[in-house]
Write a protein that holds these residues in place. Structure first.
Motif, PDB file in Angstrom:
ATOM      1  N   HIS A  57       0.819  -1.211   0.000  1.00 37.89           N
ATOM      2  CA  HIS A  57       0.000   0.000   0.000  1.00 37.89           C
ATOM      3  C   HIS A  57       0.857   1.268   0.000  1.00 37.89           C
ATOM      4  CE1 HIS A  57      -3.494  -2.526   0.696  1.00 37.89           C
ATOM      5  NE2 HIS A  57      -2.890  -3.061   1.736  1.00 37.89           N
ATOM      6  N   VAL A  58       1.905   1.250  -0.818  1.00 39.75           N
ATOM      7  CA  VAL A  58       2.730   2.442  -1.017  1.00 39.75           C
ATOM      8  C   VAL A  58       2.910   2.630  -2.517  1.00 39.75           C
ATOM      9  CG1 VAL A  58       3.948   2.176   1.178  1.00 39.75           C
ATOM     10  CG2 VAL A  58       4.893   1.140  -0.885  1.00 39.75           C
ATOM     11  N   SER A  59       3.381   3.796  -2.914  1.00 38.69           N
ATOM     12  CA  SER A  59       3.559   4.057  -4.334  1.00 38.69           C
ATOM     13  C   SER A  59       4.797   3.346  -4.864  1.00 38.69           C
ATOM     14  CB  SER A  59       3.686   5.561  -4.584  1.00 38.69           C
ATOM     15  OG  SER A  59       4.904   6.052  -4.062  1.00 38.69           O
ATOM     16  N   GLN A  60       4.774   3.028  -6.154  1.00 39.29           N
ATOM     17  CA  GLN A  60       5.915   2.350  -6.764  1.00 39.29           C
ATOM     18  C   GLN A  60       7.176   3.218  -6.739  1.00 39.29           C
ATOM     19  OE1 GLN A  60       4.919   0.119 -10.252  1.00 39.29           O
ATOM     20  NE2 GLN A  60       6.983   0.225 -11.077  1.00 39.29           N
ATOM     21  N   PRO A  61       7.089   4.536  -7.001  1.00 33.83           N
ATOM     22  CA  PRO A  61       8.301   5.368  -6.902  1.00 33.83           C
ATOM     23  C   PRO A  61       8.918   5.346  -5.503  1.00 33.83           C
ATOM     24  CG  PRO A  61       6.614   6.504  -8.171  1.00 33.83           C
ATOM     25  CD  PRO A  61       5.955   5.285  -7.594  1.00 33.83           C
ATOM     26  N   SER A  62       8.076   5.281  -4.466  1.00 35.19           N
ATOM     27  CA  SER A  62       8.610   5.228  -3.101  1.00 35.19           C
ATOM     28  C   SER A  62       9.435   3.967  -2.898  1.00 35.19           C
ATOM     29  CB  SER A  62       7.468   5.276  -2.081  1.00 35.19           C
ATOM     30  OG  SER A  62       6.773   6.502  -2.160  1.00 35.19           O
ATOM     31  N   LEU A  63       8.951   2.854  -3.446  1.00 38.09           N
ATOM     32  CA  LEU A  63       9.697   1.596  -3.334  1.00 38.09           C
ATOM     33  C   LEU A  63      11.010   1.673  -4.100  1.00 38.09           C
ATOM     34  CD1 LEU A  63       6.944  -1.174  -3.706  1.00 38.09           C
ATOM     35  CD2 LEU A  63       7.954  -0.254  -1.623  1.00 38.09           C
ATOM     36  N   THR A  64      10.946   2.210  -5.318  1.00 31.76           N
ATOM     37  CA  THR A  64      12.160   2.322  -6.142  1.00 31.76           C
ATOM     38  C   THR A  64      13.211   3.162  -5.433  1.00 31.76           C
ATOM     39  OG1 THR A  64      10.807   2.164  -8.139  1.00 31.76           O
ATOM     40  CG2 THR A  64      13.042   3.002  -8.396  1.00 31.76           C
ATOM     41  N   ASN A  65      12.811   4.294  -4.885  1.00 26.51           N
ATOM     42  CA  ASN A  65      13.759   5.164  -4.183  1.00 26.51           C
ATOM     43  C   ASN A  65      14.334   4.479  -2.949  1.00 26.51           C
ATOM     44  OD1 ASN A  65      13.365   7.234  -6.016  1.00 26.51           O
ATOM     45  ND2 ASN A  65      11.713   8.181  -4.849  1.00 26.51           N
ATOM     46  N   ALA A  66      13.485   3.754  -2.215  1.00 19.65           N
ATOM     47  CA  ALA A  66      13.955   3.080  -1.006  1.00 19.65           C
ATOM     48  C   ALA A  66      15.002   2.021  -1.338  1.00 19.65           C
ATOM     49  CB  ALA A  66      12.772   2.441  -0.272  1.00 19.65           C
ATOM     50  N   ILE A  67      14.783   1.268  -2.420  1.00 20.39           N
ATOM     51  CA  ILE A  67      15.750   0.236  -2.803  1.00 20.39           C
ATOM     52  C   ILE A  67      17.052   0.857  -3.301  1.00 20.39           C
ATOM     53  CG2 ILE A  67      16.180  -1.671  -4.402  1.00 20.39           C
ATOM     54  CD1 ILE A  67      14.270  -2.289  -2.054  1.00 20.39           C
ATOM     55  N   HIS A  68      16.960   1.941  -4.049  1.00 25.26           N
ATOM     56  CA  HIS A  68      18.177   2.609  -4.514  1.00 25.26           C
ATOM     57  C   HIS A  68      18.998   3.119  -3.331  1.00 25.26           C
ATOM     58  CE1 HIS A  68      16.420   3.454  -8.795  1.00 25.26           C
ATOM     59  NE2 HIS A  68      16.844   2.218  -8.641  1.00 25.26           N
ATOM     60  N   ARG A  69      18.327   3.680  -2.331  1.00 22.34           N
ATOM     61  CA  ARG A  69      19.037   4.162  -1.138  1.00 22.34           C
ATOM     62  C   ARG A  69      19.670   2.998  -0.374  1.00 22.34           C
ATOM     63  NH1 ARG A  69      14.401   7.418  -0.555  1.00 22.34           N
ATOM     64  NH2 ARG A  69      13.669   6.092   1.174  1.00 22.34           N
ATOM     65  N   LEU A  70      18.937   1.884  -0.284  1.00 20.70           N
ATOM     66  CA  LEU A  70      19.471   0.728   0.426  1.00 20.70           C
ATOM     67  C   LEU A  70      20.701   0.183  -0.285  1.00 20.70           C
ATOM     68  CD1 LEU A  70      19.094  -1.332   2.735  1.00 20.70           C
ATOM     69  CD2 LEU A  70      17.636  -2.663   1.193  1.00 20.70           C
ATOM     70  N   GLU A  71      20.641   0.057  -1.614  1.00 21.67           N
ATOM     71  CA  GLU A  71      21.801  -0.435  -2.366  1.00 21.67           C
ATOM     72  C   GLU A  71      22.994   0.506  -2.212  1.00 21.67           C
ATOM     73  OE1 GLU A  71      20.113  -3.035  -6.084  1.00 21.67           O
ATOM     74  OE2 GLU A  71      19.924  -0.852  -6.263  1.00 21.67           O
ATOM     75  N   ALA A  72      22.728   1.818  -2.220  1.00 16.28           N
ATOM     76  CA  ALA A  72      23.823   2.794  -2.082  1.00 16.28           C
ATOM     77  C   ALA A  72      24.441   2.713  -0.690  1.00 16.28           C
ATOM     78  CB  ALA A  72      23.301   4.210  -2.354  1.00 16.28           C
ATOM     79  N   GLU A  73      23.595   2.570   0.315  1.00 15.48           N
ATOM     80  CA  GLU A  73      24.098   2.514   1.695  1.00 15.48           C
ATOM     81  C   GLU A  73      24.921   1.254   1.942  1.00 15.48           C
ATOM     82  OE1 GLU A  73      22.296   2.513   6.261  1.00 15.48           O
ATOM     83  OE2 GLU A  73      21.053   3.170   4.565  1.00 15.48           O
ATOM     84  N   LEU A  74      24.451   0.124   1.410  1.00 12.67           N
ATOM     85  CA  LEU A  74      25.158  -1.150   1.607  1.00 12.67           C
ATOM     86  C   LEU A  74      26.277  -1.355   0.592  1.00 12.67           C
ATOM     87  CD1 LEU A  74      22.113  -3.524   2.262  1.00 12.67           C
ATOM     88  CD2 LEU A  74      23.610  -2.451   3.951  1.00 12.67           C
ATOM     89  N   GLN A  75      26.265  -0.534  -0.479  1.00 19.41           N
ATOM     90  CA  GLN A  75      27.208  -0.677  -1.581  1.00 19.41           C
ATOM     91  C   GLN A  75      27.105  -2.085  -2.187  1.00 19.41           C
ATOM     92  OE1 GLN A  75      31.122   0.519  -0.187  1.00 19.41           O
ATOM     93  NE2 GLN A  75      30.546   2.685  -0.149  1.00 19.41           N
ATOM     94  N   LEU A  76      25.849  -2.503  -2.404  1.00 18.16           N
ATOM     95  CA  LEU A  76      25.564  -3.823  -2.972  1.00 18.16           C
ATOM     96  C   LEU A  76      24.545  -3.662  -4.100  1.00 18.16           C
ATOM     97  CD1 LEU A  76      25.027  -5.905   0.301  1.00 18.16           C
ATOM     98  CD2 LEU A  76      27.071  -5.924  -1.157  1.00 18.16           C
ATOM     99  N   THR A  77      24.640  -4.530  -5.091  1.00 16.08           N
ATOM    100  CA  THR A  77      23.626  -4.594  -6.143  1.00 16.08           C
ATOM    101  C   THR A  77      22.672  -5.725  -5.806  1.00 16.08           C
ATOM    102  OG1 THR A  77      25.173  -3.769  -7.807  1.00 16.08           O
ATOM    103  CG2 THR A  77      23.190  -4.886  -8.612  1.00 16.08           C
ATOM    104  N   LEU A  78      21.439  -5.389  -5.484  1.00 19.66           N
ATOM    105  CA  LEU A  78      20.479  -6.370  -5.002  1.00 19.66           C
ATOM    106  C   LEU A  78      19.560  -6.890  -6.101  1.00 19.66           C
ATOM    107  CD1 LEU A  78      19.513  -4.557  -1.672  1.00 19.66           C
ATOM    108  CD2 LEU A  78      21.240  -6.336  -2.017  1.00 19.66           C
ATOM    109  N   PHE A  79      19.312  -6.077  -7.119  1.00 19.99           N
ATOM    110  CA  PHE A  79      18.414  -6.465  -8.207  1.00 19.99           C
ATOM    111  C   PHE A  79      19.078  -6.200  -9.552  1.00 19.99           C
ATOM    112  CE2 PHE A  79      15.574  -5.457  -4.680  1.00 19.99           C
ATOM    113  CZ  PHE A  79      14.724  -6.548  -4.688  1.00 19.99           C
ATOM    114  N   ALA A  80      18.681  -6.995 -10.530  1.00 17.47           N
ATOM    115  CA  ALA A  80      19.135  -6.782 -11.905  1.00 17.47           C
ATOM    116  C   ALA A  80      17.924  -6.795 -12.811  1.00 17.47           C
ATOM    117  CB  ALA A  80      20.130  -7.863 -12.313  1.00 17.47           C
TER     118      ALA A  80
END
Length: 294
Positions: A26-49
């Motif tokens: 029940h959240v917007s798709q852009p919110s999810l995209t931004n959250a995952i990008h921030r998580l990948e940047a913080e962890l310095q990991l590529t989680l999705f392809a």
């Protein structure tokens, strides 16, 4: 990294689909995209392809998903246990059950169990399809499933509850209604109605017809979601139905005729994940199911 990011990642990683995850969370798709990008940047990991128009977890993403799912489950179970202990409320066991069983076999057993565990356990019942039950158990939104399944998944415990044979149904004035038993080859000249292959039981019917060598010989309409729709059409036409023998059929003026496919019964199982936090209560419930079988 915060808890919301981890929950977002778990949902997206489990579904590998941003649109479905946004709907579930029940959240917007852009919110999810931004959250995952921030998580990948913080962890310095590529989680999705990207894979075409879809996304898939990387190997690193798979590894992290396992850790996050275990951690979130431990957190949720711990919070629920603390709340229950302090509120003196019974534990809720969420049960997903196919409609043909939820109003007949199941209520008596669950009521008996609740009486034996007064103020300890209560059941939350959901009338859903087999596919939804399997999804709910996998996502841990259901604790116990009651459904017909073909195979057994690793990590799950199963108890067979009921067997429903496949039968042929016909209107009382149909020529086949006078027969005591049928072979599938007896249906070659008939218009046969059965379940859509989108359902597990529909797929089982199709396998049976192929094994018996009649799949290409029948005038078959495999487009119906349940026994109610099939029996309604059979009652009002010259068609016959190939269905599981369930209580739904009792509401219709049709004749039930056994059909010789003994190797392909529809078996209703109770099932749950072995690592479910309510394992002990579910184990006791399985024991009660066993007593009902005697």
């Amino acid at each position: 990294m915060n808890l919301n990011q981890l929950r977002y990642f778990e949902c997206i990683g489990r579904l590998e689909n941003y649109t479905q995850a946004a709907r579930e969370l029940h959240v917007s798709q852009p919110s999810l995209t931004n959250a995952i990008h921030r998580l990948e940047a913080e962890l310095q990991l590529t989680l999705f392809a990207k894979q075409g128009r879809n996304i898939v977890l990387t190997d690193t993403g798979h590894d992290l998903l396992k850790v996050v799912q275990q951690s979130l489950q431990t957190l949720d179970d711990g919070v629920a246990a603390v709340i229950a202990a302090n509120a003196h409320q019974p534990i809720t066991i969420r049960v997903g059950c196919i409609p043909t069983v939820i109003g007949t076999y199941l209520p008596k057993v669950l009521h008996e169990f609740e009486q034996e565990h007064t103020q300890q356990v209560r059941f939350e019942l959901h009338s859903v399809t087999t596919e939804q039950i399997q999804q709910g158990l996998a996502a841990k939104t259901l604790d116990l499933g009651i459904a017909a399944v073909d195979g057994r998944e690793p990590g799950y415990l199963y108890h067979p509850l009921l067997k429903q044979p496949f039968i042929v149904i016909a209107a009382p004035n149909h020529p086949l209604a006078q027969r005591r038993q049928l072979q599938l080859t007896d249906l070659v000249d008939e218009h046969v109605l059965t379940y859509t292959p989108e359902l597990l039981i529909g797929q089982k019917v199709q396998r049976t017809l192929k094994r018996q060598g009649v799949a290409d010989r029948l005038h078959l309409t495999a487009a119906y979601p349940d026994e109610i729709s099939i029996a309604g059409m059979v009652q009002a036409s010259t068609a016959v139905g190939l269905v599981a023998d369930t209580l739904y059929l009792e509401a219709f003026n049709v004749v039930k005729i056994p059909v010789a496919v003994p190797e392909d019964l529809r078996v209703i199982y109770a099932m749950y994940q072995a690592d479910n936090p309510q394992h002990e209560y579910l184990r006791q419930l399985f024991h009660l199911f066993s007593q009902q079988d005697k």
